[in-house]
Design a protein around this motif. Structure first.
Motif, mmCIF file in Angstrom:
data_model
loop_
_atom_site.group_PDB
_atom_site.id
_atom_site.type_symbol
_atom_site.label_atom_id
_atom_site.label_comp_id
_atom_site.label_asym_id
_atom_site.label_seq_id
_atom_site.Cartn_x
_atom_site.Cartn_y
_atom_site.Cartn_z
ATOM 1 N N ALA A 22 -15.701 -2.932 -7.879
ATOM 2 C CA ALA A 22 -15.193 -4.234 -8.317
ATOM 3 C C ALA A 22 -13.752 -4.138 -8.806
ATOM 4 O O ALA A 22 -12.939 -5.018 -8.513
ATOM 5 C CB ALA A 22 -16.082 -4.792 -9.425
ATOM 6 N N PHE A 23 -13.408 -3.088 -9.522
ATOM 7 C CA PHE A 23 -12.048 -2.928 -10.026
ATOM 8 C C PHE A 23 -11.074 -2.508 -8.924
ATOM 9 O O PHE A 23 -9.867 -2.665 -9.067
ATOM 10 C CB PHE A 23 -11.992 -1.911 -11.157
ATOM 11 C CG PHE A 23 -12.620 -2.392 -12.438
ATOM 12 C CD1 PHE A 23 -12.444 -3.694 -12.872
ATOM 13 C CD2 PHE A 23 -13.384 -1.534 -13.209
ATOM 14 C CE1 PHE A 23 -13.009 -4.132 -14.050
ATOM 15 C CE2 PHE A 23 -13.958 -1.970 -14.392
ATOM 16 C CZ PHE A 23 -13.772 -3.274 -14.818
ATOM 17 N N TYR A 25 -10.893 -3.828 -5.941
ATOM 18 C CA TYR A 25 -10.409 -5.015 -5.220
ATOM 19 C C TYR A 25 -9.086 -5.552 -5.779
ATOM 20 O O TYR A 25 -8.150 -5.794 -5.020
ATOM 21 C CB TYR A 25 -11.469 -6.114 -5.212
ATOM 22 C CG TYR A 25 -12.551 -5.885 -4.198
ATOM 23 C CD1 TYR A 25 -12.262 -5.839 -2.837
ATOM 24 C CD2 TYR A 25 -13.869 -5.720 -4.588
ATOM 25 C CE1 TYR A 25 -13.260 -5.638 -1.899
ATOM 26 C CE2 TYR A 25 -14.871 -5.511 -3.658
ATOM 27 C CZ TYR A 25 -14.557 -5.471 -2.312
ATOM 28 O OH TYR A 25 -15.539 -5.266 -1.385
ATOM 29 N N PRO A 26 -8.966 -5.772 -7.091
ATOM 30 C CA PRO A 26 -7.683 -6.279 -7.589
ATOM 31 C C PRO A 26 -6.522 -5.306 -7.371
ATOM 32 O O PRO A 26 -5.390 -5.742 -7.152
ATOM 33 C CB PRO A 26 -7.913 -6.507 -9.082
ATOM 34 C CG PRO A 26 -9.360 -6.383 -9.331
ATOM 35 C CD PRO A 26 -9.971 -5.722 -8.137
ATOM 36 N N LEU A 27 -6.798 -3.994 -7.429
ATOM 37 C CA LEU A 27 -5.725 -3.027 -7.163
ATOM 38 C C LEU A 27 -5.184 -3.216 -5.750
ATOM 39 O O LEU A 27 -3.980 -3.258 -5.535
ATOM 40 C CB LEU A 27 -6.233 -1.593 -7.324
ATOM 41 C CG LEU A 27 -6.326 -1.042 -8.729
ATOM 42 C CD1 LEU A 27 -6.881 0.375 -8.694
ATOM 43 C CD2 LEU A 27 -4.984 -1.056 -9.410
ATOM 44 N N GLY A 29 -5.460 -5.869 -3.925
ATOM 45 C CA GLY A 29 -4.863 -7.190 -3.799
ATOM 46 C C GLY A 29 -3.450 -7.250 -4.350
ATOM 47 O O GLY A 29 -2.576 -7.907 -3.791
ATOM 48 N N GLU A 30 -3.219 -6.562 -5.437
ATOM 49 C CA GLU A 30 -1.896 -6.571 -6.073
ATOM 50 C C GLU A 30 -0.936 -5.587 -5.395
ATOM 51 O O GLU A 30 0.237 -5.876 -5.222
ATOM 52 C CB GLU A 30 -2.033 -6.225 -7.558
ATOM 53 C CG GLU A 30 -0.743 -6.221 -8.326
ATOM 54 C CD GLU A 30 -0.123 -7.603 -8.497
ATOM 55 O OE1 GLU A 30 1.104 -7.667 -8.698
ATOM 56 O OE2 GLU A 30 -0.853 -8.614 -8.419
ATOM 57 N N HIS A 32 -0.569 -3.826 -2.104
ATOM 58 C CA HIS A 32 -1.076 -3.849 -0.732
ATOM 59 C C HIS A 32 -0.987 -2.505 -0.022
ATOM 60 O O HIS A 32 -1.674 -2.296 0.969
ATOM 61 C CB HIS A 32 -0.335 -4.923 0.069
ATOM 62 C CG HIS A 32 -0.496 -6.284 -0.513
ATOM 63 N ND1 HIS A 32 -1.664 -7.006 -0.401
ATOM 64 C CD2 HIS A 32 0.340 -7.050 -1.249
ATOM 65 C CE1 HIS A 32 -1.532 -8.161 -1.025
ATOM 66 N NE2 HIS A 32 -0.324 -8.211 -1.563
ATOM 67 N N HIS A 36 -8.212 0.845 0.195
ATOM 68 C CA HIS A 36 -9.362 0.537 -0.651
ATOM 69 C C HIS A 36 -10.075 1.806 -1.140
ATOM 70 O O HIS A 36 -10.495 1.887 -2.294
ATOM 71 C CB HIS A 36 -10.334 -0.367 0.104
ATOM 72 C CG HIS A 36 -11.446 -0.871 -0.742
ATOM 73 N ND1 HIS A 36 -11.238 -1.670 -1.848
ATOM 74 C CD2 HIS A 36 -12.783 -0.698 -0.661
ATOM 75 C CE1 HIS A 36 -12.406 -1.956 -2.411
ATOM 76 N NE2 HIS A 36 -13.348 -1.383 -1.704
ATOM 77 N N ALA A 39 -8.103 3.222 -3.964
ATOM 78 C CA ALA A 39 -8.293 2.394 -5.162
ATOM 79 C C ALA A 39 -9.620 2.721 -5.840
ATOM 80 O O ALA A 39 -9.705 2.788 -7.068
ATOM 81 C CB ALA A 39 -8.224 0.917 -4.797
#
Length: 88
Positions: A22-23, A25-27, A29-30, A32, A36, A39
């Motif tokens: 879950a954490f 995903y924002p990495l 997203g911010e 690029h 994944h 991250a």
């Protein structure tokens, strides 16, 4: 790749991926340029350290499964072997 993706999806559906995933995903997203998988790797240790106090005995068992000799250690010290390996 298709089969690998299928197997990963089946594993996620049955195991839950919790906070690490879950954490991640924002990495991604911010930032690029961060893949994944990387991250997820970045988030693994902080999440392990946070979760460790919830079940010291289980994390001590994980340390043992990873090959750390924790037989004579109290659960908290044994658990730290897997959550903070560079500090032991």
């Amino acid at each position: 790749m298709l089969e690998g993706s299928l197997l990963a999806g089946m594993a996620f559906a049955n195991a839950g991926v919790t906070a690490v995933h879950a954490f991640a995903y924002p990495l991604g997203g911010e930032f690029h340029h961060i893949p994944h998988g990387l991250a997820n790797s970045i988030m693994l240790m902080p999440v392990l350290r946070f979760n460790m106090l919830g079940n010291l005995q289980k994390f001590a068992q994980i340390s043992s499964a990873f090959g750390y000799d924790v037989r004579s250690l109290p659960n908290k010290q044994a658990a730290k072997r897997v959550c903070m390996p560079s500090k032991n």
